[in-house]
Design a protein around this motif. Sequence first.
Motif, PDB file in Angstrom:
ATOM      1  N   GLU A 138       0.831  -1.203   0.000  1.00 56.00           N
ATOM      2  CA  GLU A 138       0.000   0.000   0.000  1.00 56.00           C
ATOM      3  C   GLU A 138       0.866   1.255   0.000  1.00 56.00           C
ATOM      4  OE1 GLU A 138      -3.216   0.235  -0.283  1.00 56.00           O
ATOM      5  OE2 GLU A 138      -3.732  -1.899  -0.143  1.00 56.00           O
ATOM      6  N   ASP A 139       1.975   1.219   0.741  1.00 50.91           N
ATOM      7  CA  ASP A 139       2.856   2.388   0.847  1.00 50.91           C
ATOM      8  C   ASP A 139       3.671   2.611  -0.423  1.00 50.91           C
ATOM      9  OD1 ASP A 139       1.918   2.729   3.397  1.00 50.91           O
ATOM     10  OD2 ASP A 139       3.631   1.766   4.371  1.00 50.91           O
ATOM     11  N   THR A 140       4.191   1.518  -0.980  1.00 55.13           N
ATOM     12  CA  THR A 140       5.029   1.621  -2.186  1.00 55.13           C
ATOM     13  C   THR A 140       4.587   0.566  -3.203  1.00 55.13           C
ATOM     14  OG1 THR A 140       6.669   0.149  -1.158  1.00 55.13           O
ATOM     15  CG2 THR A 140       7.030   2.537  -0.943  1.00 55.13           C
ATOM     16  N   PRO A 141       3.453   0.783  -3.848  1.00 56.98           N
ATOM     17  CA  PRO A 141       2.945  -0.205  -4.813  1.00 56.98           C
ATOM     18  C   PRO A 141       3.787  -0.238  -6.089  1.00 56.98           C
ATOM     19  CG  PRO A 141       1.617   1.783  -4.877  1.00 56.98           C
ATOM     20  CD  PRO A 141       2.576   1.960  -3.735  1.00 56.98           C
ATOM     21  N   PHE A 142       3.838  -1.398  -6.713  1.00 53.87           N
ATOM     22  CA  PHE A 142       4.502  -1.499  -8.010  1.00 53.87           C
ATOM     23  C   PHE A 142       3.517  -1.095  -9.105  1.00 53.87           C
ATOM     24  CE2 PHE A 142       2.841  -5.712  -6.812  1.00 53.87           C
ATOM     25  CZ  PHE A 142       2.027  -6.013  -7.884  1.00 53.87           C
ATOM     26  N   GLU A 143       4.026  -0.781 -10.273  1.00 54.99           N
ATOM     27  CA  GLU A 143       3.162  -0.409 -11.384  1.00 54.99           C
ATOM     28  C   GLU A 143       2.269  -1.598 -11.760  1.00 54.99           C
ATOM     29  OE1 GLU A 143       2.749   2.474 -12.875  1.00 54.99           O
ATOM     30  OE2 GLU A 143       4.240   3.453 -11.597  1.00 54.99           O
ATOM     31  N   GLY A 144       0.962  -1.370 -11.812  1.00 56.81           N
ATOM     32  CA  GLY A 144       0.032  -2.440 -12.127  1.00 56.81           C
ATOM     33  C   GLY A 144      -0.618  -3.070 -10.912  1.00 56.81           C
ATOM     34  N   PHE A 145      -0.163  -2.691  -9.705  1.00 62.40           N
ATOM     35  CA  PHE A 145      -0.762  -3.212  -8.476  1.00 62.40           C
ATOM     36  C   PHE A 145      -2.208  -2.738  -8.372  1.00 62.40           C
ATOM     37  CE2 PHE A 145      -1.865  -2.334  -3.998  1.00 62.40           C
ATOM     38  CZ  PHE A 145      -1.810  -3.618  -3.476  1.00 62.40           C
TER      39      PHE A 145
END
Length: 249
Positions: free
Chosen positions: A46-53
């Motif tokens: 939630e804090d550092t999502p990856f692209e596409g999450f």
Amino acid sequence: MIKAVDNKKTIAELTPLGDSAVVVTFGSEMSISTHKQIMALMNMLEDTPFEGFVESVPAFTNLTIFYDPLIVYQTYQGKDSSLISPFKIVSALVEKKLASLTHHKNQPSHTVEIPVCYGGEYGPDLQDVAKINGLTSDEVISIHSSGEYLVYMVGFAPGFPFLGGMSEKIKAPRRSSPRASIPKGSVGIAGMQTGVYPISTPGGWQLIGQTPKPLFLPEQNPPSLLEAGNIVKFIPITQHEFLKFTKER
């Protein structure tokens, strides 16, 4: 299946769920330590999502991570030609987060108080639970309402919390004959777990009380009063207080 390993010890197992999700499993037993790992990974995403999450959904022993395979592939595939599928790409991204899991601090637990009218028409199985455990109804109420319960997951029905931490002194098996319809707000016991029915639904848990406080809030975001990681405390109330609370809503 992919195993995430740290110091030759398996941290978790990653398996695909269809073509747009990966299930990260932290073992086979429900425990507070496993829950903390699940919540830590969820908070990191939630804090550092990856692209596409898209989102992550916690359960007793795993976290299911949903993603957009097209965005994942378009964003990351060109950076490493060995990552030939969105599942492998997401797994590699998750493995990096798992490697730093022990350094991540979980959010402080939020405590939610839930008023409960125990027994009578609100808890038709209270006396049965007492009899099973060689207790009085008042003793069951005292034990149940003195505990603090961890929300391990929300599921089965919208907003239904699966709670851990109940005393073994009041454990009780599911009913041999499930009810076709259980009133919303009913508080039940099944084995070593307790929970609250947010909507009217069939069910086989032993009903010991009922809360007038709504748990499923479809007009709000999120629509559930409780979330995984919350702490629940049950507060005994009288029938008069129950009816007053209901009228005020």
